[in-house]
Design an enzyme around this catalytic site. Structure first.
Site, PDB file in Angstrom:
ATOM      1  N   HIS A  74      -0.166  -4.697   5.065  1.00 52.99           N
ATOM      2  CA  HIS A  74       0.669  -4.915   6.255  1.00 52.99           C
ATOM      3  C   HIS A  74       0.983  -6.403   6.449  1.00 52.99           C
ATOM      4  CE1 HIS A  74       0.268  -0.770   7.958  1.00 52.99           C
ATOM      5  NE2 HIS A  74      -0.866  -0.794   7.275  1.00 52.99           N
ATOM      6  N   ASN A 147       0.481   4.136  12.388  1.00 51.69           N
ATOM      7  CA  ASN A 147       1.613   4.075  11.460  1.00 51.69           C
ATOM      8  C   ASN A 147       2.765   4.913  11.999  1.00 51.69           C
ATOM      9  OD1 ASN A 147       0.501   2.409   9.485  1.00 51.69           O
ATOM     10  ND2 ASN A 147      -0.321   4.115   8.285  1.00 51.69           N
TER      11      ASN A 147
HETATM   12 FE1  HDD Z   1      -5.274  -0.292   8.041  1.00 51.00          FE
HETATM   13  C1  HDD Z   1      -4.118  -3.405   8.695  1.00 51.00           C
HETATM   14  C2  HDD Z   1      -2.781   1.047  10.027  1.00 51.00           C
HETATM   15  C3  HDD Z   1      -6.193   2.890   7.091  1.00 51.00           C
HETATM   16  C4  HDD Z   1      -7.941  -1.573   6.489  1.00 51.00           C
HETATM   17  N1  HDD Z   1      -3.741  -1.035   9.134  1.00 51.00           N
HETATM   18  C5  HDD Z   1      -3.426  -2.349   9.267  1.00 51.00           C
HETATM   19  C6  HDD Z   1      -2.274  -2.490  10.110  1.00 51.00           C
HETATM   20  C7  HDD Z   1      -1.902  -1.245  10.485  1.00 51.00           C
HETATM   21  C8  HDD Z   1      -2.825  -0.317   9.870  1.00 51.00           C
HETATM   22  C9  HDD Z   1      -0.743  -0.872  11.369  1.00 51.00           C
HETATM   23  C10 HDD Z   1      -1.607  -3.799  10.473  1.00 51.00           C
HETATM   24  C11 HDD Z   1      -2.100  -4.343  11.786  1.00 51.00           C
HETATM   25  C12 HDD Z   1      -1.338  -5.599  12.144  1.00 51.00           C
HETATM   26  O1  HDD Z   1      -0.145  -5.478  12.451  1.00 51.00           O
HETATM   27  O2  HDD Z   1      -1.956  -6.651  12.117  1.00 51.00           O
HETATM   28  N2  HDD Z   1      -4.576   1.584   8.413  1.00 51.00           N
HETATM   29  C13 HDD Z   1      -3.609   1.916   9.326  1.00 51.00           C
HETATM   30  C14 HDD Z   1      -3.574   3.359   9.473  1.00 51.00           C
HETATM   31  C15 HDD Z   1      -4.522   3.868   8.642  1.00 51.00           C
HETATM   32  C16 HDD Z   1      -5.167   2.754   7.985  1.00 51.00           C
HETATM   33  C17 HDD Z   1      -2.659   4.107  10.417  1.00 51.00           C
HETATM   34  C18 HDD Z   1      -4.919   5.290   8.415  1.00 51.00           C
HETATM   35  C19 HDD Z   1      -4.843   6.210   9.303  1.00 51.00           C
HETATM   36  N3  HDD Z   1      -6.768   0.507   6.953  1.00 51.00           N
HETATM   37  C20 HDD Z   1      -6.992   1.844   6.692  1.00 51.00           C
HETATM   38  C21 HDD Z   1      -8.245   1.987   5.974  1.00 51.00           C
HETATM   39  C22 HDD Z   1      -8.755   0.722   5.814  1.00 51.00           C
HETATM   40  C23 HDD Z   1      -7.809  -0.185   6.429  1.00 51.00           C
HETATM   41  C24 HDD Z   1      -8.831   3.313   5.533  1.00 51.00           C
HETATM   42  C25 HDD Z   1     -10.022   0.265   5.160  1.00 51.00           C
HETATM   43  C26 HDD Z   1     -11.074   0.974   4.999  1.00 51.00           C
HETATM   44  N4  HDD Z   1      -5.883  -2.170   7.600  1.00 51.00           N
HETATM   45  C27 HDD Z   1      -7.052  -2.455   6.988  1.00 51.00           C
HETATM   46  C28 HDD Z   1      -7.343  -3.942   6.949  1.00 51.00           C
HETATM   47  C29 HDD Z   1      -6.088  -4.537   7.656  1.00 51.00           C
HETATM   48  C30 HDD Z   1      -5.279  -3.304   7.991  1.00 51.00           C
HETATM   49  C31 HDD Z   1      -7.689  -4.478   5.590  1.00 51.00           C
HETATM   50  C32 HDD Z   1      -5.316  -5.623   6.921  1.00 51.00           C
HETATM   51  C33 HDD Z   1      -4.977  -6.660   7.945  1.00 51.00           C
HETATM   52  C34 HDD Z   1      -5.735  -6.290   9.118  1.00 51.00           C
HETATM   53  O3  HDD Z   1      -6.455  -5.131   8.861  1.00 51.00           O
HETATM   54  O4  HDD Z   1      -5.775  -6.872  10.155  1.00 51.00           O
HETATM   55  O5  HDD Z   1      -8.509  -4.209   7.631  1.00 51.00           O
END
Ligand code: HDD
Length: 715
Positions: A74, A147
């Site tokens: 993202h 999402n």
């Molecule tokens: Fe995630 C970012 C949504 C599964 C680990 N995720 C991130 C963002 C969104 C989502 C909208 C951007 C937030 C922003 O604008 O800063 N993610 C989802 C949705 C998921 C999902 C709807 C499933 C239902 N994500 C998911 C899993 C993991 C992560 C299973 C790890 C185990 N997501 C992350 C992260 C991020 C992230 C690595 C990257 C940047 C951040 O968190 O801030 O932790």
């Protein structure tokens, strides 16, 4: 230094000569006024630069450290401020103040994003879009990190790094950027059947939205609402856009990526700046604890949705985004969402994907933002008081006072102190947990095709065509034949006609790939064969629902609001007609650009009209509709070549077109042969002769609709 009461306003010390004319002096980071910012300090005019030049060093050094790591996923996003207001108290379900107090406008910050691309990638890459909402409630921040698709690729968080590694550019060559159309992604997907439902969604036009304001948002997981009596109800969160859910077509999305990589962020920025707020309603689907096992899908499985036919969405409040950020880095880049940001009255379920996310977000912010003090950044700081015994670390802003940084502590009169649940202290819902330690998945997570079928069965004819074309495009980019073939066997499980059409584009003989049970039918269109296929295939894992109207974008409200129209003009255009059209569009909430052969001004009846775009610097792909007013010399545009391309492209992408009087010639030259006058209205083409107001009104009524009836389109 800023005036706290008037943020943005510097405090001007009275009588200080440095602040003459109310203008801020240029200073170093510690406030020393700078007299010369053009030249470094040298030994002689042509001599070497001196190490002593701390002004130069400070400036370059700060610049050298300006970047922070982009988000691991993202990375590309844009955000806006606004507020959330509840329609009716949900007291029977939850004690969360944000969901029970209808008098409060809760401040929010929402960031939209794509997943796979890096920070500089194009907005219109085919991708799941993030929809992350931060609500600054009186009981702390509540983040719904969702999402624009209600389900996810995988069931267990332990697979997330694999999924993302497979989707991101391949590690040896760093190719392709912001695209899933490559071998590693489909290698992983074809070996991960649980992703088939999500695959159907990402191959639909949902992943190429027209606007952030025309996307649905989903919390995806099952959460819990807890009321004051401690009763828990399962819940799914939805954001329903008031403009309806609408998308681009793939050919258009690819063109936009070249013409305006900032298409979505510009659309939101311009819309909000022009005074059109982006609005959604918060919807909830709820399920009683006792009904947890009622369906043939598991409510803890994030690859499954709850069909709205079984559990209707109740709209309970409105989210309004009406203010652009002041600073991209300070706000949009530094905002840190976290699934564990919940408030009393909301709690987690045992969804294994959510449980893993609950670790990942705080962890990633620590490396991305560099310090546990990221919650002190203005965009992350709660709007309610924060008081605890956590101290120090990099870039601490708070100046904690006193001797006590521990508890219990009698020296400070036990302040801050724990809060009882009766006074609002958070306690986790006491769900019973019992079982052997196992690395395993429940059998109730085993159906991987049922809801993929439900999605396919719920699509309209054009939506199915677009899914077929998307799969043909993506899989044709996969170089390893075995991977393509594995994908076809999965598609066969979802729908025979779908598999067959994709196979044809991959040069695979259907007989090679498709089982004898393939529901072929005799119809040559996807839609025709569909009826036969549906009759033969039972949809499971969907609570008995075979088709869900909520899943098709065809059933969404549509209209001109939030849309953008290109008005093609030249110096000979009928400026009166241009004014009438602009007024009608403005009244309907649509934006417009005058696109001319060059920049400049036209004299309109009510004042000057600016040509802000040229045929060379813009593209029909950037607009929802095209209009050419009349005027004695407007037809001469025809000889310039470009206007014809403009109209022909708009036609190809199913967009409304309007022409008046002398511009009719231009239209005739641009349309494919053989379209009769009678067909025009059905095809979304407005032709006005004489009564321009009537034609303009008719045209404005078509803006926001796509006309799929135009045959032989290559979208
Ligand atoms: Fe995630 C970012 C949504 C599964 C680990 N995720 C991130 C963002 C969104 C989502 C909208 C951007 C937030 C922003 O604008 O800063 N993610 C989802 C949705 C998921 C999902 C709807 C499933 C239902 N994500 C998911 C899993 C993991 C992560 C299973 C790890 C185990 N997501 C992350 C992260 C991020 C992230 C690595 C990257 C940047 C951040 O968190 O801030 O932790």
């Amino acid at each position: 230094m800023k005036d706290e009461k008037n943020p943005g306003q510097p405090i001007i010390p009275v009588g200080c000569p440095l602040f003459a004319d109310n203008k801020l002096p240029l200073t170093t980071n510690v406030g020393q006024p700078i007299a010369d910012d053009q030249n470094s300090l040298k030994a002689g005019q042509r001599g070497p630069t001196l190490l002593e030049d701390y002004v130069l060093r400070e400036k370059i050094q700060h610049f050298d450290h300006e970047r922070i790591p982009e988000r691991i996923v993202h990375a590309r996003g844009a955000a806006a401020h606004g507020y959330f207001q509840l329609y009716e108290s949900l007291e029977e379900l939850t004690m969360a103040k944000v969901l029970t107090d209808t008098s409060v406008q809760t401040p929010v910050f929402v960031r939209f994003s794509t997943v796979a691309g890096s920070r500089g990638s194009a907005d219109t890459a085919r991708d799941v879009h993030g929809f992350a909402v931060k609500m600054y409630t009186p009981e702390g921040n509540w983040d719904i990190v969702g999402n624009n698709i209600p389900v996810f690729f995988i069931q267990d968080a332990i697979k997330f790094p694999d999924l993302i590694h497979a989707a991101k550019p391949e590690p040896d060559r760093e190719i392709p950027q912001a695209a899933t159309a490559h071998d590693t992604f489909y290698d992983f997907i074809s070996l991960t059947p649980e992703s088939m439902h999500m695959l159907m969604w990402i191959m639909s036009d949902r992943t190429i939205p027209r606007s952030f304001g025309m996307m649905e948002g989903f919390g995806v997981h099952t959460f819990r609402l807890i009321n004051a009596q401690g009763k828990s109800t399962f819940v799914k969160f939805h954001w329903k856009p008031l403009l309806g859910v609408h998308s681009l077509v793939w050919d258009e999305a690819q063109q936009i990526a070249g013409h305006d990589a900032d298409f979505h962020r510009r659309d939101m920025w311009d819309g909000i700046k022009a005074g059109s707020a982006f609005e959604w309603e918060l919807g909830i689907q709820t399920l009683a604890e006792a009904d947890e096992q009622k369906f043939d899908f598991d409510i803890l499985d994030a690859t499954k949705l709850w069909p709205e036919e079984l559990l209707p969405v109740r709209r309970v409040g409105k989210l309004t985004l009406d203010r652009n950020p002041d600073n991209y880095f300070a706000e949009t880049e530094q905002v840190a969402f976290n699934t564990t940001n919940i408030v009393p009255g909301i709690d987690f379920s045992n969804d294994p994907l959510l449980q893993g996310r609950n670790f990942s977000y705080l962890d990633t912010q620590l490396s991305r933002l560099g310090s546990p003090n990221f919650t002190e950044l203005p965009i992350n700081r709660p709007r309610c008081p924060v008081s605890n015994n956590q101290r120090d670390a990099h870039m601490r802003h708070t100046i904690d006072k006193g001797r006590v940084s521990y508890a219990p502590a009698s020296l400070d009169g036990h302040s801050p102190d724990e809060v009882t649940p009766a006074r609002g202290g958070f306690v986790s819902y006491p769900a019973s947990v019992d079982g052997p330690k196992v690395r395993a998945r429940s059998e109730s997570f085993n159906d991987h095709y049922g809801q993929a079928k439900l999605f396919w069965n719920s699509m309209s004819g054009p939506e199915k065509e677009h899914i077929v074309k998307a799969l043909q495009f993506e899989l044709s980019k996969v170089e390893t034949r075995a991977v393509r073939q594995r994908m076809l066997t999965h598609l066969q499980q979802i729908n025979g006609m779908l598999a067959e059409q994709v196979a044809a584009a991959l040069g695979e003989l259907p007989a090679d790939q498709l089982s004898a049970a393939s529901p072929r039918g005799t119809a040559d269109s996807v839609e025709g064969a569909e009826q036969l296929a549906n009759a033969l295939s039972e949809t499971s894992a969907s609570g008995g629902v075979q088709q869900s109207s909520a899943l098709s974008m065809e059933n969404q409200p549509r209209g001109p609001k939030g849309r953008k129209v290109a008005i093609l003009v030249n110096a000979d255009v009928d400026a009166g007609q241009v004014s009438l059209l602009k007024q009608a569009l403005q009244k309907a909430g649509a934006l417009s650009d005058l696109v001319g052969p060059h920049l400049g001004t036209l004299q309109g009846p009510d004042g000057p009209l600016s040509m802000t775009k040229t045929l060379a610097n813009t593209s029909p792909a950037l607009y929802d509709a095209v209009f050419v007013p009349g005027g004695a010399g407007i037809a001469t545009l025809k000889h310039k070549g470009d206007p014809q391309v403009f109209l022909a492209q708009a036609y190809k992408h199913g967009k409304p077109i309007g022409v008046l009087d002398e511009a009719i010639d231009l239209l005739t030259a641009a349309l494919p042969d053989g379209i009769s006058g009678k067909e025009l209205t059905d095809l979304g083409i407005t032709v006005g002769h004489g009564d321009s107001q009537q034609a303009i009104d008719q045209f404005v009524g078509t803006v926001g609709t796509r006309y799929w009836k135009r045959s032989a389109l290559d979208q």
